[in-house]
Structure formats: structure tokens, C-alpha cells
Scaffold this active site. Structure first.
Site, PDB file in Angstrom:
ATOM      1  N   GLU A 147      -2.043  -6.171  -5.621  1.00 60.83           N
ATOM      2  CA  GLU A 147      -2.650  -6.861  -4.493  1.00 60.83           C
ATOM      3  C   GLU A 147      -4.169  -6.801  -4.650  1.00 60.83           C
ATOM      4  O   GLU A 147      -4.695  -5.926  -5.347  1.00 60.83           O
ATOM      5  CB  GLU A 147      -2.264  -6.201  -3.152  1.00 60.83           C
ATOM      6  CG  GLU A 147      -0.771  -6.149  -2.873  1.00 60.83           C
ATOM      7  CD  GLU A 147      -0.201  -7.479  -2.439  1.00 60.83           C
ATOM      8  OE1 GLU A 147      -1.003  -8.425  -2.253  1.00 60.83           O
ATOM      9  OE2 GLU A 147       1.024  -7.588  -2.289  1.00 60.83           O
ATOM     10  N   ASP A 194      19.872 -15.242   0.320  1.00 60.91           N
ATOM     11  CA  ASP A 194      18.522 -15.217   0.873  1.00 60.91           C
ATOM     12  C   ASP A 194      17.658 -16.332   0.301  1.00 60.91           C
ATOM     13  O   ASP A 194      16.856 -16.937   1.011  1.00 60.91           O
ATOM     14  CB  ASP A 194      17.870 -13.854   0.600  1.00 60.91           C
ATOM     15  CG  ASP A 194      17.874 -12.963   1.849  1.00 60.91           C
ATOM     16  OD1 ASP A 194      18.406 -13.402   2.882  1.00 60.91           O
ATOM     17  OD2 ASP A 194      17.343 -11.841   1.772  1.00 60.91           O
TER      18      ASP A 194
END
Length: 280
Positions: free
Chosen positions: A65, A90
Site C-alpha cells: 500500500e 463472490d
């Protein structure tokens, strides 16, 4: 048993439920899980890197990140599934329901019987930032004859007129969409931009029309007297803590390359908190 033979029954089951080609789902599983050999696939039956928890179950994995302009490795929670089926389910739910800011983001994938068209639709919708993502899926499908796992696409699930009594509205050029009939009538509080296409009429009030792409689900209100084209205005975003360029690309339906070009970024991996980025 090969990886394809192991996961194919689950992909076929999900196609029956969602009308999404099994060959497309299998190719994505192969590409994104490195043939089921990724740590996330092995420990969490998670083929597509979906974060969060499933029925309270998750596995922690390191991921990169950008924090305060620096690329750092952190631990993030990813969904842990009881079987491959739930992982496929999903992904199918993402395609069926879209995202909060665009419920029709992946609608072109649903009911598509041509795997090439479906793969390109996935990329065009902004699912992946890799410019070669669609071609990689197509190569996998063709190299391993994955179309043999495809079931017949059900025309009844494709959005076509269900009966002669159903009303439709054709948008010939982009017009504003509003939250309420009052908003549409007064042309205030614009909600979105309605693109060209044929829509189902969900409701009518005060001479205004609520149109949608999904039967039985309300969409946006329009003023049938709106015929002026929508001006394309620049869209900007202030970077918040933990946000990455790839997340912004997905959020706004664009690509890392496009954002980088608009902002002449030297390093697409380096953005900082409070930075004002032009998105479109």
C-alpha cells in the site's frame, strides 16, 4: 487431478446460477491464483484476492500500500472460503451487483456467450489495470480448451423485452439522471449521467420517468425534456491515507495509465496524502 478438473465443477455451477461463462471464470482463477499455487489460494481457497472476511473467516497476507507517499508492506485480511465454490460465487456476485457507485459496471459480462467478448468486457469495465489482461484470459481459454466447460447461455436472463406490455425508453444521447422525480422536474441535485441505450421504465411521476437496466430495480429519474449533451467536466480526487492508484482506477472506472498521463506522474507507485489528482 489437475487444477482445471478440480475447479471446473464449481465454475459450471456458478454459471448455472449467474449466466456467466464458466470458461471466463476458470481462466481468471488460473491467472489470478497462479494455477491455485498462490499462498492465498492454498490457505484460503481465495482465487481472486478478495479482501475482508467470509462468515467471520479470513487469512492475513502481506500486501503493498502507499502510505504518506511511501510504498509499504502491510498485513491485510483476505476472505477465507470453505471451498472453491464460494470464491467463484463472490466473483460472480461482483459482476451481477456491480459496485456501490455503478451497479451496472459489469452488466455486459452477464449473458455473454462469446468468451472473447466477455474477456474484453471484463477489462473494459476496469476490473484489472493490466492492459493485456483480456488477451491473457483469451490465451488461457484457447490453450486449454476451456469452452468445453461452458453451458448454454440462457437468453431469458439477458435483458430483452419480456412482454409487449413492458415500457421502454430510448436515450439517444447522454442526459442527467436524478434522485427523485422532483429533482428531475426542477433539474437539481443531479445524481449521475445516463448513457445512450434502451432502458426499462420502472416508474413515472409528474411527467418524469424512472429508468433502469435491471427489471424490478429502480434506477434514476430523468426529465424527458433534457436533450442537451452533458458537458464533460474534469473530475478530481484528494488522496486519503492508504489509497493507491489502482484502487482509484477501479473506483472511478478508469486506468492507472490514464490517471498517470493526466497528472504526469513520474512513479505510479508514489502518491501522497492530500495530493489532488485529476481522474478524468
Amino acid at each position: 487431478m489437475t487444477f482445471i478438473a478440480e475447479i471446473a465443477p464449481y465454475a459450471k455451477r456458478v454459471q448455472e446460477e449467474s449466466n456467466i461463462l464458466a470458461s471466463l471464470l476458470i481462466s481468471q482463477a488460473i491467472l489470478e491464483s497462479a494455477w491455485g499455487k498462490s499462498k492465498l489460494a492454498k490457505e484460503g481457497k481465495n482465487l481472486f484476492g478478495i479482501k475482508g472476511s467470509y462468515n467471520g473467516q479470513s487469512v492475513e497476507m502481506p500486501t503493498w500500500e502507499v502510505v504518506k507517499g511511501q510504498k509499504v508492506e502491510i498485513l491485510a485480511a483476505f476472505r477465507k472460503y470453505p471451498s472453491w465454490y464460494e470464491s467463484f460465487q463472490d466473483l460472480a456476485n461482483l459482476y451481477l451487483k456491480g459496485v456501490s457507485w455503478d451497479r451496472h459496471k459489469y452488466k455486459l459480462i452477464i449473458g455473454e456467450s462469446n468468451y472473447r467478448t466477455a474477456a474484453n468486457a471484463v477489462q473494459s469495465a476496469g476490473y484489472a489495470t493490466d492492459p493485456d489482461y483480456a488477451q491473457k484470459l483469451i490465451t488461457i481459454i484457447e490453450s486449454h480448451n476451456l469452452t468445453k466447460y461452458d453451458l448454454a447461455i440462457h437468453p431469458s436472463q439477458i435483458q430483452t423485452p419480456a412482454s409487449q406490455s413492458q415500457k421502454y425508453y430510448k436515450v439517444v444521447q447522454a442526459i442527467p439522471g436524478y434522485f427523485t422525480a422532483d429533482n428531475a422536474k426542477s433539474r437539481t441535485s443531479q445524481r449521475t449521467v445516463i448513457k445512450e441505450g434502451t432502458y426499462i421504465v420502472f416508474n413515472e411521476s409528474q411527467g418524469m420517468i424512472n429508468i433502469t437496466m435491471t427489471k424490478g430495480v429502480p434506477g434514476s429519474w430523468i426529465n424527458p425534456n433534457d436533450h442537451a449533451p452533458i458537458d464533460k467536466q474534469a473530475v478530481y480526487h484528494l488522496v486519503a491515507a492508504g489509497e493507491t492508484l489502482s484502487e482509484l482506477a477501479v473506483k472511478y472506472g478508469t486506468s492507472i495509465q490514464a490517471i498517470s498521463a493526466l497528472n504526469t506522474l513520474k512513479n505510479v507507485n508514489t502518491i501522497y496524502i492530500g495530493q489532488k489528482l485529476r481522474i478524468k
